[in-house]
Design an enzyme around this catalytic site. Structure first.
Site, mmCIF file in Angstrom:
data_model
loop_
_atom_site.group_PDB
_atom_site.id
_atom_site.type_symbol
_atom_site.label_atom_id
_atom_site.label_comp_id
_atom_site.label_asym_id
_atom_site.label_seq_id
_atom_site.Cartn_x
_atom_site.Cartn_y
_atom_site.Cartn_z
ATOM 1 N N SER A 1 44.641 32.813 53.032
ATOM 2 C CA SER A 1 44.834 31.380 52.775
ATOM 3 C C SER A 1 44.372 30.954 51.386
ATOM 4 O O SER A 1 44.681 29.842 50.941
ATOM 5 C CB SER A 1 44.180 30.531 53.859
ATOM 6 O OG SER A 1 42.777 30.570 53.761
ATOM 7 N N THR B 1 43.612 35.653 58.778
ATOM 8 C CA THR B 1 42.976 36.660 59.636
ATOM 9 C C THR B 1 43.663 36.788 60.983
ATOM 10 O O THR B 1 43.762 37.882 61.546
ATOM 11 C CB THR B 1 41.488 36.292 59.822
ATOM 12 O OG1 THR B 1 40.828 36.481 58.573
ATOM 13 C CG2 THR B 1 40.805 37.142 60.873
ATOM 14 N N THR C 1 41.596 30.748 57.689
ATOM 15 C CA THR C 1 40.633 29.659 57.894
ATOM 16 C C THR C 1 39.950 29.202 56.611
ATOM 17 O O THR C 1 39.365 28.125 56.576
ATOM 18 C CB THR C 1 39.539 30.113 58.884
ATOM 19 O OG1 THR C 1 38.900 31.275 58.352
ATOM 20 C CG2 THR C 1 40.126 30.413 60.256
ATOM 21 N N ASP C 2 40.042 29.999 55.550
ATOM 22 C CA ASP C 2 39.258 29.677 54.345
ATOM 23 C C ASP C 2 39.623 28.331 53.726
ATOM 24 O O ASP C 2 38.750 27.623 53.218
ATOM 25 C CB ASP C 2 39.446 30.776 53.282
ATOM 26 C CG ASP C 2 38.753 32.076 53.666
ATOM 27 O OD1 ASP C 2 37.976 32.075 54.632
ATOM 28 O OD2 ASP C 2 39.012 33.092 52.990
HETATM 29 N N1 ASP Z 1 40.248 35.198 54.283
HETATM 30 C C1 ASP Z 1 40.953 34.764 55.464
HETATM 31 C C2 ASP Z 1 41.977 33.695 55.082
HETATM 32 O O1 ASP Z 1 41.609 32.543 54.910
HETATM 33 C C3 ASP Z 1 40.007 34.256 56.443
HETATM 34 C C4 ASP Z 1 40.602 33.777 57.721
HETATM 35 O O2 ASP Z 1 41.793 33.741 57.919
HETATM 36 O O3 ASP Z 1 39.796 33.425 58.588
HETATM 37 O O4 ASP Z 1 43.131 34.028 54.993
#
Ligand code: ASP
Length: 326
Positions: free
Chosen positions: A59, A11, A91-92
């Site tokens: 991710s 993100t 973050t995932d």
């Molecule tokens: N779906 C995103 C990822 O993990 C969420 C994020 O980056 O916060 O790439």
């Protein structure tokens, strides 16, 4: 000496396809240069950021192989003189990739991972602040020797404890078993807690790719025929509470534990698997007697990372049990 910045998407690096496409959804496509250009105050860091773009993906697309490759590149940067490392990613899966990097990272230089919950097209994106805070931690002498760290929302978390605890909030990251081990305010890094460090584990990429670890989370009125360990070298059970499963699971897991290491964890998200309190069939004492390994304070996902790395590095059952006890 600078800080080496590696980018993996997420993100923090997302922008729109264009107004007409997909109703304004975003995809990972910004580079490290785009990310650093969006950070006010970066010059105040006092050291340069040397950017290496690796890939720009959500991710969910990351892999053990990618993190092994990342740790090798980061090691090279440190050997070439970097005082610390920052990695941006989604973050995932951050709680798993950070713990994997922590198991592999052999240096004292900080290995700091960060991301964002609000993408750059939104009001109040948190990526620039998180990147700046992460860079301060990577350059901070007081963060040396702490292994892999996760920095978001001005908090410093040890990779060993950190979890994503909210799907959308900018306060998504927490360490339920330990709390943050430090903070970043006005560019100053405060570290008030330590974290037990293991010796870095050496693992071969091909062995890691071949090693499979399964995971089953028990649920109310669960059916033991749902446990599928086909093709696995090791298995993690996410039990209820302090490490319990329905009685019907006990013989199935006991039989599995004769064939491969089976680690017992808790699906609750915090606290230990107990060792000696409950006596029912399917309780922690019963499962340990049947050969399951107590996962201690590690949650199911981190236990799965540790077990896969241990098995790929050639650890036998005793060595696995010892690692989980430590
Ligand atoms: N779906 C995103 C990822 O993990 C969420 C994020 O980056 O916060 O790439």
């Amino acid at each position: 000496m600078g800080v080496a910045l590696f980018t993996l998407g997420g993100t923090i690096a997302m922008a729109g396809h264009g107004p007409a496409k997909d109703g304004g959804t975003v995809v990972a496509r910004l580079s490290g240069a785009d990310l650093t250009a969006a950070v006010p105050g970066l010059a105040g860091l006092g050291v340069p950021l040397e950017v290496q773009d690796i890939e720009a993906v959500p991710s969910a697309q990351l892999s053990f192989a990618r993190i092994l490759d990342l740790v090798e590149r980061a090691s090279r940067a440190v050997r070439d003189g970097a005082c610390g490392v920052v990695v941006t990613q989604g973050t995932d899966t951050l709680e798993e990739t950070a713990f994997l990097a922590d198991l592999l990272w052999p240096h004292d230089e900080p290995f700091v991972m960060t991301g964002a919950m609000r993408n750059p097209t939104m009001a109040g994106p948190d990526g620039p602040a998180n990147l700046l805070a992460a860079a301060h931690v990577a350059a901070a002498p007081q963060a040396r020797g702490l292994g892999a760290l996760v920095v978001l929302n001005d908090e410093v978390h040890a990779a060993r404890w950190v979890r994503k605890t909210h799907s959308a909030s900018t306060r998504a990251f927490a360490s339920p078993n330990a709390g943050p081990i430090g903070y970043v305010y006005e560019g100053r890094v405060g570290v008030h807690g330590g974290v037990p460090r293991r010796k870095a584990i050496e693992v071969d990429a091909a062995a890691l790719a071949e090693t499979r670890v399964g995971l089953h989370t028990v649920v109310l009125d669960d059916d033991p025929s749902m446990v599928n360990a086909d093709g696995c070298d090791g298995f993690v059970v996410a039990g209820f509470g302090v490490g319990h499963v329905p009685a019907s699971f006990a013989p199935v897991l006991g039989e599995l534990a004769q064939r491969m290491p089976v680690v017992l964890t808790s699906r609750t998200g915090a606290g230990p698997v107990l060792r000696s309190t409950y006596g029912a069939v399917g309780s922690e004492t019963d499962l340990q007697r049947r050969g399951l390994i107590n996962g201690g304070m590690l949650d199911p996902w981190k236990a799965r990372v540790l077990l896969r790395v241990l098995l790929a590095s050639g650890a036998d059952r005793d060595a696995v049990a010892e690692a989980f006890a430590g």
